[in-house]
Scaffold this active site. Structure first.
Site, PDB file in Angstrom:
ATOM      1  N   ASP A  88      81.720 102.109  49.136  1.00  9.15           N
ATOM      2  CA  ASP A  88      80.521 102.988  48.608  1.00  9.15           C
ATOM      3  C   ASP A  88      79.364 103.070  49.737  1.00  9.15           C
ATOM      4  OD1 ASP A  88      78.985 104.491  46.571  1.00  9.15           O
ATOM      5  OD2 ASP A  88      78.556 102.564  45.397  1.00  9.15           O
ATOM      6  N   HIS A 195      69.160 106.598  42.356  1.00 11.15           N
ATOM      7  CA  HIS A 195      69.674 105.198  42.326  1.00 11.15           C
ATOM      8  C   HIS A 195      68.736 104.413  41.867  1.00 11.15           C
ATOM      9  CE1 HIS A 195      72.548 106.519  45.750  1.00 11.15           C
ATOM     10  NE2 HIS A 195      73.201 106.114  44.881  1.00 11.15           N
ATOM     11  N   GLY A 196      69.315 103.516  41.251  1.00 14.58           N
ATOM     12  CA  GLY A 196      68.634 102.592  40.455  1.00 14.58           C
ATOM     13  C   GLY A 196      68.198 102.984  39.140  1.00 14.58           C
ATOM     14  N   THR A 249      73.559  99.708  38.581  1.00 12.93           N
ATOM     15  CA  THR A 249      72.386  98.949  37.959  1.00 12.93           C
ATOM     16  C   THR A 249      72.584  98.401  36.658  1.00 12.93           C
ATOM     17  OG1 THR A 249      71.080 100.554  39.305  1.00 12.93           O
ATOM     18  CG2 THR A 249      69.907  98.972  37.929  1.00 12.93           C
TER      19      THR A 249
HETATM   20 ZN   LIG Z   1      75.508 105.881  44.787  1.00 16.74          ZN
END
Ligand SMILES: [Zn+2]
Length: 295
Positions: A88, A195-196, A249
């Site tokens: 990733d 992201h997150g 997450t």
């Molecule tokens: Zn990602």
């Protein structure tokens, strides 16, 4: 059937992805940092009899060890489980080459924060390297390219990260140019995903944009940063053309919650207090796999 034959007969990752694309479902990509996380993803995938992608970012793979994660995946593959290993978010050509050398099934070269042409150049270099090795080793190595910044890291965020806005979403035109230039196998656009996990609420996914990109490029699309997006949004995104969905997450939150529960007693055996973390993670993986597969 000999065990070896089983491996050869197993479909490749690209075949699974194309099959998912055809059936308007998506393959789950789950990040792990240790063997407990791996156990949680594998057990859920086995229970639902679904292929799954194990993702390890540069930091996750350095914590667990590349040889160790490869061994864990190889054991399951030998048993006939369709589990694939993805490098990733790999931010340099050098580290991407290493992932190819280490027999990852796929690698994500992430130049999303770089200017368009720099991103194209570095992605092209990784594609070339992967193709040469795939041919020499007679195996499949997929390369995923990213276009449009969506933030980095898998944590709880107070707000949408700086540099991410509707303006940074990927256009169909840029997507087409990027894919044609780089010849990547998989493409991750910026379509409202972050992201997150955003405390103030995830922005809505741009379903129309996914449809436009789907029409403009002929390769499978990947949705990153899907933690926190509503089930309805994810369902619509898959319908619009997403074939792989990344979750990290939410898994981290579940894992920590589980371990904290395990540690709150006098229990001393790690296989008991850690098991709580595995169980909590499994709940998320199972729910997401059901969602991605319309089960
Ligand atoms: Zn990602």
């Amino acid at each position: 059937m000999k065990r070896r034959d089983k491996i050869i007969l197993m479909k490749t990752l690209l075949e699974y992805v194309k099959d998912a694309e055809k059936r308007h479902v998506a393959i789950g990509h789950f990040n792990i940092s240790d063997s407990e996380g791996f156990k949680a993803v594998i057990e859920s995938a086995k229970e639902l009899n679904l292929p799954v992608i194990i993702g390890v970012s540069e930091k996750e793979r350095s914590f667990l060890g590349v040889a160790e994660i490869r061994a864990l995946v190889a054991v399951e593959k030998e048993k006939g489980l369709p589990v694939f290993l993805n490098a990733d978010h790999t931010y340099s050509v050098v580290a991407s080459r290493e992932a190819v050398d280490h027999n990852f099934d796929s690698v994500i070269i992430d130049g999303a924060e770089k200017p368009f042409f720099e991103n194209v150049m570095m992605t092209k270099e990784v594609v070339k390297y992967a193709r040469e090795h795939a041919e020499a080793d007679r195996r499949e190595i997929l390369v995923e390219g990213e276009l449009g910044f969506i933030g980095s890291g898998s944590k709880i965020l107070d707000d949408i990260p700086d540099g991410v806005s509707e303006k940074t979403q990927t256009t169909a035109e840029d997507a087409k140019m990027f894919v044609e230039e780089t010849m990547v196998d998989l493409f991750a656009p910026s379509v409202g995903n972050v992201h997150g996990l955003v405390k103030t609420g995830e922005p809505k996914l741009n379903i129309e944009r996914i449809k436009e990109i789907r029409k403009a490029v002929s390769i499978p699309l990947v949705l990153h940063g899907a933690s926190g997006n509503s089930d309805e949004d994810i369902r619509e995104a898959i319908k619009a053309g997403i074939s792989i969905v990344h979750i990290n997450t939410e898994l981290r939150i579940a894992y920590k919650k589980g371990i904290e529960k395990g540690m709150s007693t006098d229990e001393l055996a790690p296989y008991k207090f850690m098991a709580e973390g595995v169980e909590e993670m499994k709940k998320i993986v199972t729910a997401k796999l059901k969602l991605f597969n319309g089960l």
